[in-house]
Design a protein around this motif. Sequence first.
Motif, PDB file in Angstrom:
ATOM      1  N   MET A  50      -5.473   1.974  -0.441  1.00 12.47           N
ATOM      2  CA  MET A  50      -6.725   0.350   0.047  1.00 12.47           C
ATOM      3  C   MET A  50      -5.976   0.586   1.753  1.00 12.47           C
ATOM      4  N   VAL A  51      -5.443   0.976   2.260  1.00 12.22           N
ATOM      5  CA  VAL A  51      -5.751   0.278   3.345  1.00 12.22           C
ATOM      6  C   VAL A  51      -6.553   1.342   4.086  1.00 12.22           C
ATOM      7  N   TYR A  52      -7.008   0.972   5.950  1.00 13.43           N
ATOM      8  CA  TYR A  52      -8.107   1.555   6.101  1.00 13.43           C
ATOM      9  C   TYR A  52      -7.154   2.671   6.948  1.00 13.43           C
ATOM     10  N   GLN A  53      -7.779   3.915   6.760  1.00 14.74           N
ATOM     11  CA  GLN A  53      -7.365   5.326   8.069  1.00 14.74           C
ATOM     12  C   GLN A  53      -7.878   5.088   9.162  1.00 14.74           C
ATOM     13  N   PRO A  54      -8.866   4.061   9.522  1.00 14.29           N
ATOM     14  CA  PRO A  54      -9.404   3.844  10.911  1.00 14.29           C
ATOM     15  C   PRO A  54      -7.878   3.261  12.008  1.00 14.29           C
ATOM     16  N   MET A  55      -8.475   1.902  10.772  1.00 11.93           N
ATOM     17  CA  MET A  55      -6.410   0.808  11.712  1.00 11.93           C
ATOM     18  C   MET A  55      -5.455   1.829  11.935  1.00 11.93           C
ATOM     19  N   ILE A  56      -5.340   2.491  10.202  1.00  9.11           N
ATOM     20  CA  ILE A  56      -3.679   3.702  10.436  1.00  9.11           C
ATOM     21  C   ILE A  56      -4.371   4.323  12.249  1.00  9.11           C
ATOM     22  N   GLU A  57      -4.830   5.157  12.314  1.00  8.52           N
ATOM     23  CA  GLU A  57      -4.908   5.280  14.172  1.00  8.52           C
ATOM     24  C   GLU A  57      -5.077   4.675  14.541  1.00  8.52           C
ATOM     25  N   VAL A  58      -5.595   3.568  14.667  1.00  3.53           N
ATOM     26  CA  VAL A  58      -5.470   2.703  15.840  1.00  3.53           C
ATOM     27  C   VAL A  58      -3.631   2.045  15.594  1.00  3.53           C
TER      28      VAL A  58
ATOM     29  N   PRO B 227       8.998  -5.441   2.503  1.00  2.38           N
ATOM     30  CA  PRO B 227       9.512  -4.312   1.567  1.00  2.38           C
ATOM     31  C   PRO B 227       8.486  -2.285   1.858  1.00  2.38           C
ATOM     32  N   TRP B 228       7.277  -3.142   2.563  1.00  5.66           N
ATOM     33  CA  TRP B 228       6.466  -1.768   2.141  1.00  5.66           C
ATOM     34  C   TRP B 228       6.032  -1.161   3.430  1.00  5.66           C
ATOM     35  N   THR B 229       6.580  -2.061   5.047  1.00  2.00           N
ATOM     36  CA  THR B 229       5.045  -1.727   5.889  1.00  2.00           C
ATOM     37  C   THR B 229       5.557  -0.714   6.759  1.00  2.00           C
ATOM     38  N   GLN B 230       7.060  -0.335   7.092  1.00  2.00           N
ATOM     39  CA  GLN B 230       7.032   0.586   7.413  1.00  2.00           C
ATOM     40  C   GLN B 230       6.692   1.918   6.539  1.00  2.00           C
ATOM     41  N   GLU B 231       6.831   2.029   5.301  1.00  2.00           N
ATOM     42  CA  GLU B 231       6.414   3.544   5.402  1.00  2.00           C
ATOM     43  C   GLU B 231       4.984   3.112   4.931  1.00  2.00           C
ATOM     44  N   VAL B 232       4.136   1.953   5.035  1.00  2.00           N
ATOM     45  CA  VAL B 232       2.503   2.693   4.667  1.00  2.00           C
ATOM     46  C   VAL B 232       1.894   2.506   6.253  1.00  2.00           C
ATOM     47  N   TYR B 233       2.509   1.502   7.180  1.00  2.00           N
ATOM     48  CA  TYR B 233       1.564   1.325   7.858  1.00  2.00           C
ATOM     49  C   TYR B 233       2.833   1.669   9.657  1.00  2.00           C
ATOM     50  N   GLY B 234       3.671   1.820   9.399  1.00  2.00           N
ATOM     51  CA  GLY B 234       4.938   2.919  10.461  1.00  2.00           C
ATOM     52  C   GLY B 234       5.858   1.202  10.779  1.00  2.00           C
ATOM     53  N   ILE B 235       5.654   0.510  10.699  1.00  2.00           N
ATOM     54  CA  ILE B 235       5.458  -0.952  10.607  1.00  2.00           C
ATOM     55  C   ILE B 235       7.018  -1.776  10.416  1.00  2.00           C
ATOM     56  N   PRO B 236       7.945  -1.634  11.243  1.00  2.00           N
ATOM     57  CA  PRO B 236       8.992  -2.213  10.825  1.00  2.00           C
ATOM     58  C   PRO B 236       9.574  -3.439   9.936  1.00  2.00           C
TER      59      PRO B 236
ATOM     60  N   LEU C 139       1.202  -1.403   0.425  1.00  2.00           N
ATOM     61  CA  LEU C 139       0.021  -0.200   0.193  1.00  2.00           C
ATOM     62  C   LEU C 139       0.902   1.234   0.246  1.00  2.00           C
ATOM     63  N   PHE C 140       2.025   1.574   0.263  1.00  2.00           N
ATOM     64  CA  PHE C 140       2.415   2.261   0.396  1.00  2.00           C
ATOM     65  C   PHE C 140       1.502   4.000   0.904  1.00  2.00           C
ATOM     66  N   GLY C 141       2.217   4.632  -0.102  1.00  2.00           N
ATOM     67  CA  GLY C 141       1.461   5.978  -0.638  1.00  2.00           C
ATOM     68  C   GLY C 141       2.131   7.133   1.373  1.00  2.00           C
ATOM     69  N   CYS C 142       1.900   6.750   1.868  1.00  2.00           N
ATOM     70  CA  CYS C 142       1.022   7.794   3.000  1.00  2.00           C
ATOM     71  C   CYS C 142       2.073   7.996   4.132  1.00  2.00           C
ATOM     72  N   ASN C 143       3.419   8.121   4.199  1.00  2.00           N
ATOM     73  CA  ASN C 143       4.621   8.371   4.711  1.00  2.00           C
ATOM     74  C   ASN C 143       3.905   9.097   6.197  1.00  2.00           C
ATOM     75  N   GLN C 144       2.842   9.855   5.951  1.00  2.00           N
ATOM     76  CA  GLN C 144       2.603  10.357   7.590  1.00  2.00           C
ATOM     77  C   GLN C 144       1.918   9.129   8.287  1.00  2.00           C
ATOM     78  N   ASN C 145       1.162   8.054   7.688  1.00  2.00           N
ATOM     79  CA  ASN C 145       1.275   6.641   8.268  1.00  2.00           C
ATOM     80  C   ASN C 145       2.016   6.327   9.396  1.00  2.00           C
ATOM     81  N   ALA C 146       2.905   6.588   9.569  1.00  2.00           N
ATOM     82  CA  ALA C 146       4.379   6.207   9.733  1.00  2.00           C
ATOM     83  C   ALA C 146       5.054   7.246  10.709  1.00  2.00           C
ATOM     84  N   LYS C 147       4.291   8.077  11.162  1.00  2.00           N
ATOM     85  CA  LYS C 147       4.471   9.351  12.424  1.00  2.00           C
ATOM     86  C   LYS C 147       3.757   8.468  13.669  1.00  2.00           C
TER      87      LYS C 147
ATOM     88  N   TYR D 292     -10.291   4.405   3.844  1.00  2.00           N
ATOM     89  CA  TYR D 292      -9.178   4.253   3.032  1.00  2.00           C
ATOM     90  C   TYR D 292      -8.795   5.573   3.335  1.00  2.00           C
ATOM     91  N   SER D 293      -6.878   5.206   2.897  1.00  2.00           N
ATOM     92  CA  SER D 293      -5.927   6.075   3.658  1.00  2.00           C
ATOM     93  C   SER D 293      -6.861   7.877   3.451  1.00  2.00           C
TER      94      SER D 293
END
Lengths: 341, 341
Positions: B171-179, B203-212, B16-24, B335-336
């Motif tokens: 297509m990541v779920y914004q409410p779950m990113i918030e959780v 390869p992409w979970t850090q960028e999309v979910y903030g999960i290393p 999914l990627f996309g959203c560096n914001q998610n990782a913060k 979605y995100s």
Amino acid sequence: MKKSFLVLSLLMAVILFGCNQNAKQLEPENTIIKDPLPSWNEGPAKKSIIDFVNAVTTKTSPDFILPADRIATFDNDGTLWAEQPYYFQLQFAMDRVKELAPEHPEWKKNPVLQAVINDEIDKLLSFGEKGLLELIMTTHAGITTEEFSQIVKNWIATARHPKTGKLYREMVYQPMIEVLEYLRANDFKTYIVSGGGIDFMRPWTQEVYGIPAEQVVGSSVKVAFEMRDGKVVLVKLPEINFIDDKEGKPIGIHQFIGKQPVAAFGNSDGDLQMLQYTASNSKKSLVLFVHHTDSIREWAYDRKSHIGKLDKGLDVATAKGWTLVDMKNDWKNIYSLNLLN
Amino acid sequence: MKKSFLVLSLLMAVILFGCNQNAKQLEPENTIIKDPLPSWNEGPAKKSIIDFVNAVTTKTSPDFILPADRIATFDNDGTLWAEQPYYFQLQFAMDRVKELAPEHPEWKKNPVLQAVINDEIDKLLSFGEKGLLELIMTTHAGITTEEFSQIVKNWIATARHPKTGKLYREMVYQPMIEVLEYLRANDFKTYIVSGGGIDFMRPWTQEVYGIPAEQVVGSSVKVAFEMRDGKVVLVKLPEINFIDDKEGKPIGIHQFIGKQPVAAFGNSDGDLQMLQYTASNSKKSLVLFVHHTDSIREWAYDRKSHIGKLDKGLDVATAKGWTLVDMKNDWKNIYSLNLLN
């Protein structure tokens, strides 16, 4: 991979505990004012560690590495704590047999277990890998992961080394504890990657090394999912799941961590592939063998030892210019300074 | 474990990627001043999350949990991002077949791969688990882990969903990113525990979910150690190593993390055992199913779906009083919010 190595490495790893101090990170100001490695004599080994950390953590350095990629992996037996005259986990297994023997009269007919009960180590070893495997499966399976964890905790809190009389958990190497703390103070994530049992190490690595359970990679048996009284338990099975030794170490690192280390520490040929994997990183790396050279304060052994053999690794390290720690001359202290007695 | 589940779950997971914001992470002051879950409507689901976090992070609370034990595990497909009309990793595998087909004229004789090349999804699925396994092994093996990682990165940066036209990573779920962010801001360690491929997610979970990468548990193939030009590479083999689904999830959690979670999030029967394992913790726990009820903004499916079936899980959740998220009514956004287009 030789089968005997598989079994021997499964027998690796034990405990140490003891020193809450170990888990504390150095404050940043301390790393500037104080020597971060006070138990190390000045010399090429100490210099290579400090030079590496400075090179990869200085933002303006061409070798700068982002904190997320600062992965450091440590072998346990012979690298973070002692491993002679045999892996401490083997002593744990033998102690467990003796403890359980009264409930198992049928063990009297089993020559392997009988050798353990009679303290006939040489006889036990004469059964070779098959005997050791039987010993491990008898003592490491058939109970839940939670029960096993409690048994390990009890053992590590009380069991003593036959030669030194110290608690096993006191036989951690103070200079390596300082390396762990120094790296963590510089935003490295420190991992254990050991041939020893993962469930045998995890109950005490936080307390002894400041390394949480989730940063321990090791050998394992399979476990089965069960519901008991409405609760999930995981039951340890008498079946090998993964052997974290030799080629298994890079494989375990890939599987558990998913990042190639930039620093790796070992002491035997079982660690060689992990060190090669680390040296293969495109980033700057620190690759180090602890060489057991101190027959007075510890044990001196390398190419011909049946435990922790360092033979090919010594050749490769010399050829590649990796860091070799001369325990006798490089270390001011050997064991943890936070001894309980 | 049914074989079809094995294969289907191996096909789970994508990008999914996309959203560096998610990782913060949220700043602590934000968690006090702002609503930590702005995409959630007020209701029992949102309340149960916030009540749990307050109960276990307040030092004077009888349910207080030490930060080291704040382990939260998240399924990926259908829990953190969408999974319809089929697991995104299946699309990845199909795209890969098409990309490689010109170099493999022999694939024309292979009915499974030919179905993929001709976009005949129904025909592909008619080959059942054997066909899907062949597809996965053709596309996920025979190359090094590093090569595979690069292929995934390229795909996730560009591949789009056939129905929404969005990048999969959007297509990541914004409410779950918030959780995820809310839990991390409260010293939880967030993990993915997915039936999808571990090497496909990392390869992409850090960028999309903030999960290393090191906090991703998933299904895997075996890898082999090789020296090439003096460097270590790990080569992916066409052989299953671990299936991280159903009973495999608690087993994977024990193996990779070594701690029993106190919070777990899933959406299907494949997650039930992970949720049961979490509920079996002696500490207070949060156990939550995302229920796909929104046929307009996403997809509505549960007991009869061939992907992400939630049947037994729905019964258990109701009986046990676990948290059920009604996607249609509980989520303001799906979605995100950091969409690229």
